[in-house]
Scaffold this motif. Structure first.
Motif, PDB file in Angstrom:
ATOM      1  N   ILE A   1       0.844  -1.207   0.000  1.00  0.00           N
ATOM      2  CA  ILE A   1       0.000   0.000   0.000  1.00  0.00           C
ATOM      3  C   ILE A   1       0.869   1.242   0.000  1.00  0.00           C
ATOM      4  N   PHE A   2       1.829   1.290   0.894  1.00  0.00           N
ATOM      5  CA  PHE A   2       2.699   2.467   1.012  1.00  0.00           C
ATOM      6  C   PHE A   2       3.493   2.698  -0.274  1.00  0.00           C
ATOM      7  N   ILE A   3       3.947   1.616  -0.892  1.00  0.00           N
ATOM      8  CA  ILE A   3       4.712   1.743  -2.136  1.00  0.00           C
ATOM      9  C   ILE A   3       3.819   2.253  -3.263  1.00  0.00           C
ATOM     10  N   ALA A   4       2.624   1.666  -3.407  1.00  0.00           N
ATOM     11  CA  ALA A   4       1.716   2.056  -4.488  1.00  0.00           C
ATOM     12  C   ALA A   4       1.277   3.506  -4.376  1.00  0.00           C
ATOM     13  N   LYS A   5       0.989   3.948  -3.155  1.00  0.00           N
ATOM     14  CA  LYS A   5       0.499   5.303  -2.935  1.00  0.00           C
ATOM     15  C   LYS A   5       1.613   6.335  -2.842  1.00  0.00           C
ATOM     16  N   GLY A   6       2.836   5.872  -2.539  1.00  0.00           N
ATOM     17  CA  GLY A   6       3.891   6.829  -2.211  1.00  0.00           C
ATOM     18  C   GLY A   6       3.590   7.495  -0.880  1.00  0.00           C
ATOM     19  N   ARG A   7       3.038   6.721   0.051  1.00  0.00           N
ATOM     20  CA  ARG A   7       2.568   7.237   1.335  1.00  0.00           C
ATOM     21  C   ARG A   7       3.662   7.107   2.391  1.00  0.00           C
ATOM     22  N   PRO A   8       3.881   8.128   3.218  1.00  0.00           N
ATOM     23  CA  PRO A   8       4.875   8.022   4.289  1.00  0.00           C
ATOM     24  C   PRO A   8       4.562   6.860   5.225  1.00  0.00           C
ATOM     25  N   SER A   9       5.573   6.137   5.650  1.00  0.00           N
ATOM     26  CA  SER A   9       5.367   4.929   6.438  1.00  0.00           C
ATOM     27  C   SER A   9       4.975   5.209   7.884  1.00  0.00           C
ATOM     28  N   ASP A  10       5.089   6.487   8.337  1.00  0.00           N
ATOM     29  CA  ASP A  10       4.661   6.800   9.702  1.00  0.00           C
ATOM     30  C   ASP A  10       3.224   7.302   9.721  1.00  0.00           C
ATOM     31  N   ASN A  11       2.497   7.017   8.646  1.00  0.00           N
ATOM     32  CA  ASN A  11       1.108   7.444   8.509  1.00  0.00           C
ATOM     33  C   ASN A  11       0.217   6.226   8.734  1.00  0.00           C
ATOM     34  N   PRO A  12      -0.455   6.100   9.896  1.00  0.00           N
ATOM     35  CA  PRO A  12      -1.231   4.897  10.195  1.00  0.00           C
ATOM     36  C   PRO A  12      -2.391   4.697   9.215  1.00  0.00           C
ATOM     37  N   LEU A  13      -2.856   3.451   9.136  1.00  0.00           N
ATOM     38  CA  LEU A  13      -3.941   3.082   8.239  1.00  0.00           C
ATOM     39  C   LEU A  13      -5.170   2.669   9.040  1.00  0.00           C
ATOM     40  N   ILE A  14      -6.337   2.803   8.423  1.00  0.00           N
ATOM     41  CA  ILE A  14      -7.585   2.377   9.055  1.00  0.00           C
ATOM     42  C   ILE A  14      -7.883   0.938   8.643  1.00  0.00           C
ATOM     43  N   VAL A  15      -8.266   0.128   9.615  1.00  0.00           N
ATOM     44  CA  VAL A  15      -8.623  -1.265   9.356  1.00  0.00           C
ATOM     45  C   VAL A  15     -10.135  -1.356   9.148  1.00  0.00           C
ATOM     46  N   HIS A  16     -10.534  -2.033   8.069  1.00  0.00           N
ATOM     47  CA  HIS A  16     -11.950  -2.207   7.741  1.00  0.00           C
ATOM     48  C   HIS A  16     -12.378  -3.635   8.059  1.00  0.00           C
ATOM     49  N   ILE A  17     -13.510  -3.759   8.763  1.00  0.00           N
ATOM     50  CA  ILE A  17     -14.035  -5.063   9.155  1.00  0.00           C
ATOM     51  C   ILE A  17     -15.483  -5.193   8.706  1.00  0.00           C
ATOM     52  N   ALA A  18     -16.006  -6.416   8.767  1.00  0.00           N
ATOM     53  CA  ALA A  18     -17.396  -6.649   8.368  1.00  0.00           C
ATOM     54  C   ALA A  18     -18.244  -7.180   9.508  1.00  0.00           C
ATOM     55  N   GLN A  19     -17.582  -7.643  10.597  1.00  0.00           N
ATOM     56  CA  GLN A  19     -18.304  -8.206  11.730  1.00  0.00           C
ATOM     57  C   GLN A  19     -17.650  -7.759  13.034  1.00  0.00           C
ATOM     58  N   LEU A  20     -18.456  -7.641  14.085  1.00  0.00           N
ATOM     59  CA  LEU A  20     -17.927  -7.227  15.386  1.00  0.00           C
ATOM     60  C   LEU A  20     -16.919  -8.231  15.930  1.00  0.00           C
ATOM     61  N   GLN A  21     -17.081  -9.506  15.574  1.00  0.00           N
ATOM     62  CA  GLN A  21     -16.133 -10.516  16.025  1.00  0.00           C
ATOM     63  C   GLN A  21     -14.707 -10.161  15.585  1.00  0.00           C
ATOM     64  N   GLN A  22     -14.577  -9.590  14.389  1.00  0.00           N
ATOM     65  CA  GLN A  22     -13.261  -9.190  13.899  1.00  0.00           C
ATOM     66  C   GLN A  22     -12.676  -8.078  14.763  1.00  0.00           C
ATOM     67  N   LEU A  23     -13.538  -7.174  15.242  1.00  0.00           N
ATOM     68  CA  LEU A  23     -13.062  -6.078  16.088  1.00  0.00           C
ATOM     69  C   LEU A  23     -12.424  -6.613  17.359  1.00  0.00           C
TER      70      LEU A  23
ATOM     71  N   ILE B   1      -2.713  -7.073  14.487  1.00  0.00           N
ATOM     72  CA  ILE B   1      -2.532  -6.235  13.302  1.00  0.00           C
ATOM     73  C   ILE B   1      -1.058  -5.892  13.111  1.00  0.00           C
ATOM     74  N   SER B   2      -0.628  -5.824  11.858  1.00  0.00           N
ATOM     75  CA  SER B   2       0.761  -5.470  11.541  1.00  0.00           C
ATOM     76  C   SER B   2       1.112  -4.093  12.097  1.00  0.00           C
ATOM     77  N   GLU B   3       2.339  -3.944  12.583  1.00  0.00           N
ATOM     78  CA  GLU B   3       2.797  -2.642  13.083  1.00  0.00           C
ATOM     79  C   GLU B   3       2.883  -1.619  11.969  1.00  0.00           C
ATOM     80  N   LYS B   4       2.950  -2.072  10.728  1.00  0.00           N
ATOM     81  CA  LYS B   4       2.946  -1.128   9.603  1.00  0.00           C
ATOM     82  C   LYS B   4       1.581  -0.450   9.460  1.00  0.00           C
ATOM     83  N   VAL B   5       0.539  -1.112   9.942  1.00  0.00           N
ATOM     84  CA  VAL B   5      -0.810  -0.521   9.934  1.00  0.00           C
ATOM     85  C   VAL B   5      -0.915   0.545  11.019  1.00  0.00           C
ATOM     86  N   THR B   6      -0.397   0.250  12.194  1.00  0.00           N
ATOM     87  CA  THR B   6      -0.518   1.157  13.342  1.00  0.00           C
ATOM     88  C   THR B   6       0.607   2.186  13.405  1.00  0.00           C
TER      89      THR B   6
END
Length: 347
Positions: free
Chosen positions: A57-79, A112-117
């Motif tokens: 994701i970071f490579i494709a977007k050219g996004r700084p790696s210290d920029n956290p990402l939002i995790v998308h889920i479909a069920q509360l169990q995943q949360l 979750i991966s530390e690259k996400v957070t």
């Protein structure tokens, strides 16, 4: 890389788009990255538990790696698999606004991966209110890290074409589910504080949140760009068109005077306005962005209009300002970031 495109013609009929969803989910399980529609903007999804996938994701977007990402889920169990110490008021917000454009920042559980957070002890999570997004997450059986599917700094994509224009050849695929609805990203609410803090205004307003859980605070970095942001992702300029954008606070006559002055010096000028005022201005390009009487329409068309300016030959864009209340707070937040906080006031 060949970017595959799957067109979902009828997003209300899951049986009609299941084959496309199945193919996209297979790529996600193989740790490739795929863009998909949500009710806010198009997201660029990757397996949130795998660092190698997230790095794409970071490579494709050219996004700084210290920029956290939002995790998308479909069920509360995943949360509950990725977050811990979830406060009661957060569940009240989920009951009222999920699925929907509200992201909750919670204590991370470690899956979750530390690259996400970005190395933070927290994780940002939301459940999108879009049948294609939910079907894709359910089919791949993964929480998906998914920032907006655009090159970093560019206006966020509200159509599959916007994604293609920015990321063709950089990502594995795009699920084309048509134009998104809300048009600006989700509200981000930090739930780790005793009094929750809005880190980013978005599709759910401060007023709506307070109706459910009472008082919330606004992060200082939203009102003062010199303040230290709590989240690393808040310090970068986003949403910018190719030409400089300046927000104008004041009357229509004042804005037109600014346009006239620059045009006399040979600069081609564009004006971002609304349907109510589009016939007032004389400039090289005048583009309406929804109706001032309904700022939800401005939010829905903002990124599309900013990208439209890129298709013209204007060298400078002046934008009207909007009341920073309700959804207007999200509109002004995005405009200020797109303008690099350049603002001219009549006062």
């Amino acid at each position: 890389m060949e970017t595959k495109i799957w067109v979902v013609d009828n997003i209300e009929d899951k049986s009609q788009f299941y084959p496309q969803i199945s193919q996209a989910a297979e790529l996600l399980r193989a740790n490739e990255i795929v863009a998909f529609p949500t009710e806010t903007v198009y997201g660029l999804g990757a397996n949130a538990t795998d660092s190698a996938a997230v790095e794409k994701i970071f490579i494709a977007k050219g996004r700084p790696s210290d920029n956290p990402l939002i995790v998308h889920i479909a069920q509360l169990q995943q949360l509950e698999e990725i977050a811990t110490d979830i406060p009661d008021f957060a569940y009240k917000l989920m009951e009222r606004f999920w699925p929907g454009p509200l992201t909750l920042v919670l204590k991370a559980k470690g899956k979750i991966s530390e690259k996400v957070t970005a190395g933070l002890p927290t994780v940002a999570v939301r459940m999108p209110n879009h049948p294609v997004a939910l079907a894709l997450i359910e089919e791949c059986c993964l929480p998906l890290a998914a920032p907006s599917a655009n090159l970093s700094g560019r206006p966020s994509p509200t159509t599959a074409k916007h994604v293609y224009d920015d990321l063709n050849g950089r990502i594995a695929g795009i699920v084309d589910g048509g134009e998104t609805g809300i048009g600006v990203e989700s509200t981000v609410l930090d739930c780790t504080e005793k009094i929750p803090v809005i880190l980013r205004p978005g599709g759910v307003t401060k007023e709506e949140i307070e109706q459910v859980i009472g008082k919330v605070r606004i992060d200082a970095a939203l009102e003062d760009e010199t303040a230290a942001p709590k989240s690393p992702g808040m310090k970068y300029t986003h949403y910018a068109p190719k030409s400089p954008l300046i927000i104008v606070e004041g009357s229509r006559i004042f804005l037109q005077r600014l346009v006239d002055e620059r045009r006399k010096s040979g600069v081609k000028v564009g004006v971002l306005t609304t349907e109510e005022n589009k016939d007032f201005y004389h400039a090289d390009v005048v583009l309406p962005c929804g109706r001032r009487g309904d700022l939800h329409t401005v939010a829905a068309h903002l990124y599309q209009v900013l990208r439209h300016f890129d298709e013209t030959d204007v060298e400078l864009i002046y934008s009207e300002s909007f009341p920073a209340e309700g959804i207007g707070a999200a509109v002004m937040n995005r405009l200020k970031k797109a303008a690099g906080y350049q603002l001219i006031s009549e006062k």
